[in-house]
Design a protein around this motif. Structure first.
Motif, mmCIF file in Angstrom:
data_model
loop_
_atom_site.group_PDB
_atom_site.id
_atom_site.type_symbol
_atom_site.label_atom_id
_atom_site.label_comp_id
_atom_site.label_asym_id
_atom_site.label_seq_id
_atom_site.Cartn_x
_atom_site.Cartn_y
_atom_site.Cartn_z
ATOM 1 N N GLU A 1 -12.547 32.824 49.293
ATOM 2 C CA GLU A 1 -13.665 32.100 49.909
ATOM 3 C C GLU A 1 -14.320 32.989 50.953
ATOM 4 N N VAL A 2 -15.671 33.064 50.914
ATOM 5 C CA VAL A 2 -16.420 33.855 51.892
ATOM 6 C C VAL A 2 -17.540 32.997 52.457
ATOM 7 N N ASP A 3 -18.033 33.401 53.619
ATOM 8 C CA ASP A 3 -19.003 32.561 54.328
ATOM 9 C C ASP A 3 -20.447 33.020 54.200
ATOM 10 N N SER A 4 -20.686 34.177 53.571
ATOM 11 C CA SER A 4 -22.053 34.673 53.489
ATOM 12 C C SER A 4 -22.197 35.644 52.325
ATOM 13 N N GLU A 5 -23.440 35.924 51.983
ATOM 14 C CA GLU A 5 -23.731 36.915 50.948
ATOM 15 C C GLU A 5 -23.209 38.281 51.358
ATOM 16 N N ALA A 6 -23.421 38.639 52.608
ATOM 17 C CA ALA A 6 -22.967 39.945 53.087
ATOM 18 C C ALA A 6 -21.448 40.069 52.986
ATOM 19 N N GLU A 7 -20.747 39.001 53.331
ATOM 20 C CA GLU A 7 -19.284 39.029 53.239
ATOM 21 C C GLU A 7 -18.837 39.119 51.779
ATOM 22 N N ASN B 1 -16.701 45.012 47.252
ATOM 23 C CA ASN B 1 -16.539 46.463 47.352
ATOM 24 C C ASN B 1 -15.232 46.883 48.018
ATOM 25 N N ASP B 2 -14.419 45.917 48.410
ATOM 26 C CA ASP B 2 -13.153 46.220 49.081
ATOM 27 C C ASP B 2 -12.071 46.499 48.026
ATOM 28 N N THR B 3 -12.271 47.566 47.276
ATOM 29 C CA THR B 3 -11.362 47.950 46.203
ATOM 30 C C THR B 3 -11.579 49.419 45.863
ATOM 31 N N ASP B 4 -10.549 50.055 45.333
ATOM 32 C CA ASP B 4 -10.682 51.429 44.864
ATOM 33 C C ASP B 4 -11.220 51.483 43.439
ATOM 34 N N PHE B 5 -11.204 50.314 42.757
ATOM 35 C CA PHE B 5 -11.742 50.257 41.399
ATOM 36 C C PHE B 5 -13.261 50.166 41.447
ATOM 37 N N GLY B 6 -13.896 50.460 40.315
ATOM 38 C CA GLY B 6 -15.343 50.354 40.263
ATOM 39 C C GLY B 6 -15.848 50.314 38.834
ATOM 40 N N LEU B 7 -15.286 49.393 38.036
ATOM 41 C CA LEU B 7 -15.691 49.342 36.629
ATOM 42 C C LEU B 7 -16.867 48.388 36.438
ATOM 43 N N GLY B 8 -16.627 47.088 36.573
ATOM 44 C CA GLY B 8 -17.702 46.132 36.370
ATOM 45 C C GLY B 8 -17.729 45.070 37.446
ATOM 46 N N ALA B 9 -18.754 44.230 37.396
ATOM 47 C CA ALA B 9 -18.895 43.126 38.346
ATOM 48 C C ALA B 9 -19.902 42.144 37.770
ATOM 49 N N SER B 10 -19.872 40.919 38.289
ATOM 50 C CA SER B 10 -20.910 39.958 37.943
ATOM 51 C C SER B 10 -21.314 39.183 39.184
ATOM 52 N N VAL B 11 -22.567 38.735 39.185
ATOM 53 C CA VAL B 11 -23.145 37.972 40.296
ATOM 54 C C VAL B 11 -23.763 36.712 39.711
ATOM 55 N N TRP B 12 -23.514 35.582 40.381
ATOM 56 C CA TRP B 12 -23.990 34.301 39.862
ATOM 57 C C TRP B 12 -24.871 33.634 40.909
ATOM 58 N N THR B 13 -26.139 33.402 40.545
ATOM 59 C CA THR B 13 -27.131 32.848 41.451
ATOM 60 C C THR B 13 -28.304 32.325 40.635
ATOM 61 N N GLU B 14 -29.012 31.343 41.169
ATOM 62 C CA GLU B 14 -30.208 30.842 40.495
ATOM 63 C C GLU B 14 -31.448 31.663 40.843
ATOM 64 N N ASP B 15 -31.318 32.586 41.766
ATOM 65 C CA ASP B 15 -32.439 33.421 42.206
ATOM 66 C C ASP B 15 -32.270 34.807 41.584
ATOM 67 N N ARG B 16 -33.070 35.121 40.581
ATOM 68 C CA ARG B 16 -32.912 36.401 39.865
ATOM 69 C C ARG B 16 -33.138 37.596 40.789
ATOM 70 N N ARG C 1 -32.596 37.716 44.004
ATOM 71 C CA ARG C 1 -31.404 37.810 44.846
ATOM 72 C C ARG C 1 -30.254 38.421 44.045
ATOM 73 N N GLY C 2 -30.119 37.995 42.811
ATOM 74 C CA GLY C 2 -29.073 38.543 41.968
ATOM 75 C C GLY C 2 -29.201 40.046 41.796
ATOM 76 N N GLU C 3 -30.410 40.519 41.573
ATOM 77 C CA GLU C 3 -30.629 41.961 41.437
ATOM 78 C C GLU C 3 -30.307 42.689 42.735
ATOM 79 N N ARG C 4 -30.716 42.104 43.872
ATOM 80 C CA ARG C 4 -30.448 42.736 45.160
ATOM 81 C C ARG C 4 -28.952 42.892 45.394
ATOM 82 N N VAL C 5 -28.198 41.839 45.123
ATOM 83 C CA VAL C 5 -26.750 41.908 45.321
ATOM 84 C C VAL C 5 -26.112 42.855 44.307
ATOM 85 N N ALA C 6 -26.585 42.809 43.069
ATOM 86 C CA ALA C 6 -26.041 43.695 42.037
ATOM 87 C C ALA C 6 -26.182 45.155 42.436
ATOM 88 N N ARG C 7 -27.303 45.500 43.044
ATOM 89 C CA ARG C 7 -27.522 46.890 43.458
ATOM 90 C C ARG C 7 -26.583 47.299 44.592
#
Length: 453
Positions: A368-374, A380-395, A397-403
């Motif tokens: 559980e986190v309290d904000s988008e920034a958190e 990103n708090d991991t040594d791995f870096g293969l894949g990720a997904s972001v879920w939001t109704e704002d495309r 915003r989704g692109e911004r977080v994905a980047r």
């Protein structure tokens, strides 16, 4: 080399391992085959690959059953895997010549300059058991079509799949020895890679295996592509449509019984929707059918071996001892076979296995986190870096977080997947290099500059 059904513990088949003499013969044959194969026009190679797609579809049921019996994948997912292999073959049968066509370059007047993409030779592929057909075709479809020859060292628990894949290429009409399977243990990989006739290697597997291959390849100055797993974040923002996407989110974790490098493993959920998400996620888990992987109604089958199940349970046990809460599952099922139930952990402490290690099985860690920034920080708090997904109704915003997420691929409102049309690979300890699309087929070629004055 024994093939054992992990759902029953029964032996499927026994295969003779190849000895040093067999390895020598295979490498010599691959080297000889390359001299002719490289001269075959790419349009003819594309046609043979289209034939391979046909062979896969014609034998889909037989290959799917073999996959299920050797590593426990639910039969419907095994059928889908074979179908995906056929799609991958069709993709490169249609686009390889475009991806490898001579590329004109800027040059002075009166000159002609271009980049030519030419094959390297024999490529060694060290492949895992979790997608025993797809992982191999992800390598073979592009690299063979580029004009290389291939030698496969498959995981030792899926020898039947390894032999069946060799059969696909033979039945598709490929020249002898363009693709070969070697039934050998991991102890022989170092010597095979060091052989001068092997020009490059690709490995999908564990970090230690990848480091060993990279070390040997580095000593001999050979190109490698490594895909070494991940602990993929699933970022659920406060405006996500939980009802719309919860089925896909759960599928991201539990398909293939959770045994996937790009499975969603760490669910990072905004506090505004945390309770809604957790309730819906647990409802999905409660609805899964766990059992015989050959039953088409089964959602979650057995893990690939008793040993792998024990390793996963130890990670869960250590996480719980550190303070994690078990919402569902958490103990091996009391039945024959390597069955571990869909498990959900919350209150996962930082530094525990469920927080920082890859859990290669049906276990989801929910944060559980309290904000988008958190959320981004936790992703990103991991040594791995293969894949990720972001879920939001704002495309947007989704692109911004994905980047902002540090990974080789990030999907918005979709589970992370490998697709022939887009590059696939990771960063950090998840490996390097890319597979699939134009990037993948160009990994093991000589990008030769040709300057004509």
């Amino acid at each position: 080399m024994e093939s054992v059904n992990p759902a029953t513990g029964e032996r499927v088949e026994t295969y003779d391992e190849h000895d040093d003499g067999d390895v020598e013969d295979a490498l010599a044959a691959a080297d000889d085959a390359f001299q002719d194969w490289r001269e075959v026009p790419i349009r003819e190679r594309e046609k043979l690959l289209a034939n391979a797609a046909d062979v896969l579809r014609e034998n889909k049921e037989r290959y799917a059953k073999l996959i299920t019996r050797e590593m426990g994948k639910p039969i419907e997912q095994a059928r889908a895997e074979v179908e995906k292999c056929a799609w991958g073959c069709e993709y490169y049968s249609e686009h390889a010549s475009q991806h490898l066509g001579d590329e004109p370059r800027a040059s002075p007047a009166g000159t002609e300059v271009f980049t030519s993409y030419e094959p390297l030779g024999t490529v060694l592929a060290v492949m895992p058991w979790n997608y025993p057909f797809w992982q191999v075709f992800r390598f073979a479809a592009p690299y063979l079509t580029a004009g290389n020859t291939g030698v496969l060292k498959h995981a030792s628990n899926v020898p039947g799949c390894a032999k069946a894949i060799e059969e696909v290429f033979v039945e598709a009409g490929y020249p002898e020895d363009v693709f070969q399977t070697l039934l050998v243990g991991s102890g022989k990989v170092d010597d095979i890679l060091a052989d001068d006739r092997v020009k490059a290697a690709t490995l999908t597997g564990s970090g230690p295996a990848g480091r060993a291959v990279a070390e040997t390849a580095g000593r001999h100055l050979k190109k490698t592509v490594l895909e070494l797993g991940g602990s993929d974040p699933v970022v659920v923002l406060d405006d996500a449509d939980i009802d719309e996407h919860i089925e896909t989110m759960a599928q991201a974790r539990y398909q293939n019984t959770g045994q996937s490098c790009i499975a969603g493993k760490r669910f990072i959920v905004h506090s505004d929707v945390y309770d809604e998400f957790l309730d819906a996620f647990l409802d999905e888990v409660d609805g899964y059918s766990v059992g015989d992987p050959e039953n088409p109604e089964t959602d979650v089958g057995s893990m690939a071996s008793e040993g792998l199940m024990e390793e996963l349970h130890e990670q869960v046990r250590e996480s719980v001892e550190a303070g994690a809460t078990v919402e569902r599952g958490g103990e091996p099922l009391d039945r024959a076979g390597a069955f571990y139930p869909p498990t959900v952990l919350t209150d996962v402490p930082k530094g525990s296995p469920a927080d920082e290690q890859e859990l290669f099985g049906p276990v989801a860690s929910v944060f559980e986190v309290d904000s988008e920034a958190e959320a981004v920080e936790k992703a990103n708090d991991t040594d791995f870096g293969l894949g990720a997904s972001v879920w939001t109704e704002d495309r947007d915003r989704g692109e911004r977080v994905a980047r902002q997420i540090e990974a080789g691929c990030t999907y918005v409102n979709q589970l992370t997947k490998s697709d022939p049309r887009v590059p696939f690979g990771g960063i950090g300890i998840s490996g390097y290099g890319r597979e699939l699309a134009s990037d993948g087929i160009r990994e093991f070629v000589n990008r030769k500059t040709v300057w004509i004055e």
